[in-house]
Design a protein around this motif. Structure first.
Motif, short mmCIF file in Angstrom:
data_model
loop_
_atom_site.label_atom_id
_atom_site.label_comp_id
_atom_site.label_asym_id
_atom_site.label_seq_id
_atom_site.Cartn_x
_atom_site.Cartn_y
_atom_site.Cartn_z
N ARG A 1 -1.18 3.24 -2.48
CA ARG A 1 -1.93 4.40 -2.01
C ARG A 1 -1.05 5.63 -1.83
NH1 ARG A 1 -6.33 1.73 0.58
NH2 ARG A 1 -6.60 -0.23 -0.57
N LEU A 2 0.26 5.40 -1.62
CA LEU A 2 1.16 6.51 -1.35
C LEU A 2 2.59 6.10 -1.69
CD1 LEU A 2 1.61 9.38 -0.05
CD2 LEU A 2 2.05 8.16 2.10
N ILE A 3 3.34 7.04 -2.28
CA ILE A 3 4.77 6.84 -2.51
C ILE A 3 5.52 7.90 -1.72
CG2 ILE A 3 6.62 6.79 -4.21
CD1 ILE A 3 4.51 6.01 -6.31
N LYS B 1 0.81 -1.22 0.00
CA LYS B 1 0.00 0.00 0.00
C LYS B 1 0.85 1.28 0.00
CE LYS B 1 -3.72 -2.55 0.49
NZ LYS B 1 -3.08 -3.88 0.61
N ILE B 2 1.95 1.26 0.75
CA ILE B 2 2.83 2.42 0.86
C ILE B 2 4.20 2.02 0.34
CG2 ILE B 2 3.93 4.05 2.43
CD1 ILE B 2 1.56 3.68 4.33
N VAL B 3 4.67 2.75 -0.66
CA VAL B 3 6.00 2.49 -1.21
C VAL B 3 6.96 3.54 -0.65
CG1 VAL B 3 7.40 2.24 -3.29
CG2 VAL B 3 4.98 1.60 -3.33
N ILE B 4 7.98 3.07 0.02
CA ILE B 4 8.99 3.97 0.58
C ILE B 4 10.22 3.91 -0.31
CG2 ILE B 4 10.51 4.40 2.54
CD1 ILE B 4 8.32 3.33 4.37
N ALA C 1 -1.75 5.65 9.33
CA ALA C 1 -2.77 4.92 10.09
C ALA C 1 -4.04 4.73 9.27
CB ALA C 1 -3.08 5.67 11.38
N ASP C 2 -4.44 5.75 8.52
CA ASP C 2 -5.64 5.66 7.68
C ASP C 2 -5.46 4.59 6.60
OD1 ASP C 2 -6.86 7.65 9.13
OD2 ASP C 2 -6.46 9.24 7.67
N ILE C 3 -4.28 4.57 5.96
CA ILE C 3 -4.05 3.60 4.90
C ILE C 3 -4.04 2.18 5.46
CG2 ILE C 3 -2.33 2.78 3.24
CD1 ILE C 3 -1.57 5.74 2.81
N ILE C 4 -3.39 2.01 6.62
CA ILE C 4 -3.34 0.68 7.25
C ILE C 4 -4.76 0.23 7.65
CG2 ILE C 4 -2.57 -0.57 9.30
CD1 ILE C 4 0.06 0.98 9.11
N GLN C 5 -5.52 1.15 8.21
CA GLN C 5 -6.89 0.80 8.62
C GLN C 5 -7.74 0.42 7.43
OE1 GLN C 5 -8.93 3.90 10.75
NE2 GLN C 5 -10.56 2.56 11.45
N LEU C 6 -7.64 1.17 6.34
CA LEU C 6 -8.43 0.85 5.15
C LEU C 6 -8.01 -0.49 4.55
CD1 LEU C 6 -8.60 4.34 3.38
CD2 LEU C 6 -10.51 3.07 4.34
N SER C 7 -6.74 -0.81 4.67
CA SER C 7 -6.26 -2.05 4.08
C SER C 7 -6.74 -3.28 4.86
CB SER C 7 -4.72 -2.06 4.02
OG SER C 7 -4.16 -2.13 5.31
N SER C 8 -7.17 -3.06 6.11
CA SER C 8 -7.63 -4.18 6.94
C SER C 8 -9.13 -4.43 6.80
CB SER C 8 -7.29 -3.92 8.40
OG SER C 8 -8.01 -2.79 8.90
N LEU D 1 1.74 -4.18 3.46
CA LEU D 1 1.57 -2.78 3.84
C LEU D 1 2.64 -1.90 3.22
CD1 LEU D 1 0.75 -3.14 7.66
CD2 LEU D 1 -0.86 -2.77 5.78
N PHE D 2 3.90 -2.30 3.35
CA PHE D 2 5.01 -1.45 2.92
C PHE D 2 5.89 -2.14 1.89
CE2 PHE D 2 4.01 0.17 7.16
CZ PHE D 2 3.99 1.54 6.95
N ALA D 3 6.17 -1.43 0.81
CA ALA D 3 7.25 -1.81 -0.11
C ALA D 3 8.43 -0.91 0.21
CB ALA D 3 6.82 -1.62 -1.56
N LEU D 4 9.60 -1.47 0.34
CA LEU D 4 10.82 -0.74 0.70
C LEU D 4 11.77 -0.83 -0.48
CD1 LEU D 4 11.09 -2.18 4.33
CD2 LEU D 4 9.89 -0.11 3.57
#
Length: 201
Positions: free
Chosen positions: A124-126, A40-43, A193-200, A83-86
């Motif tokens: 959802r976010l980079i 969901k979140i790419v760092i 927190a919003d992205i993690i909550q939506l993903s669950s 959740l996270f791509a690194l």
């Protein structure tokens, strides 16, 4: 068996086996990356430090501890590839320079990033951490400094969120720019927190 692998698994296997910079690095190449088709979140970071190069675990250092504090997440959450791509700009430790680590190798991002992004279907976010990631992904936006980009981070949403690197070396920058801790970090925590909550759900 290899013919059962999904495209992203094949791509990650290829990245981790990459040795195109062999002979130009202080250690044998050991590309460090984490990703899933469900990330969901790419760092987008800089490059592994020497500690991470040896452990093979991305952000397994003081910078990672600070980044997780900014995000408001646990290690368990951070290392959940759903959740996270690194994804660093350079996948291997580049070596030591006169004032810290050398810049990320320039071969990595053009070779791998576009293919990786294409396989992650639910981004959802980079997050763009530091000048190298920002200069690469925001290269069409001219005449802006890292401080200006971080201060005006909302201008880059919803696609990107530029932030300073969480390295201990940047404590001086943070002292000069206290608004980062008071404005950007709380926003980042809430958004994460919003992205993690939506993903669950």
């Amino acid at each position: 068996m290899s013919f059962n692998l999904k495209p992203l698994e094949e791509l990650l296997k290829e990245i981790r086996a990459c040795i195109i910079c062999k002979g130009q690095l202080p250690d044998f190449p050991r590309p460090v990356v984490q990703a899933s088709v469900e990330s969901k979140i790419v760092i987008i970071g800089q490059a592994p430090g020497q500690k991470v190069q040896h452990s093979g675990i991305p952000w397994d250092d003081q910078s990672g501890n600070e980044l997780r504090r900014w995000l408001g997440v646990s290690k368990e959450q951070f290392y959940d590839d759903k959740l996270f791509a690194l994804v660093p700009m350079g996948f291997c430790y580049p070596g030591k320079g006169n004032s810290g680590d050398l810049p990320p190798r320039s071969e990595c991002a053009p070779r791998w990033h576009q293919s990786l992004m294409a396989e992650m279907k639910d981004i959802r976010l980079i997050m763009l951490i530091g000048q190298y990631a920002q200069n690469y992904y925001l290269r069409d936006i001219k005449n802006t400094t890292l401080t200006e980009r971080v201060r005006d981070f909302k201008n880059y949403l919803p696609s990107f969120l530029p932030i300073v690197h969480p390295s201990p070396r940047n404590k001086i920058w943070q002292k000069k720019n206290p608004w980062f801790e008071y404005e950007v970090v709380p926003f980042l925590r809430d958004l994460t927190a919003d992205i993690i909550q939506l993903s669950s759900i």
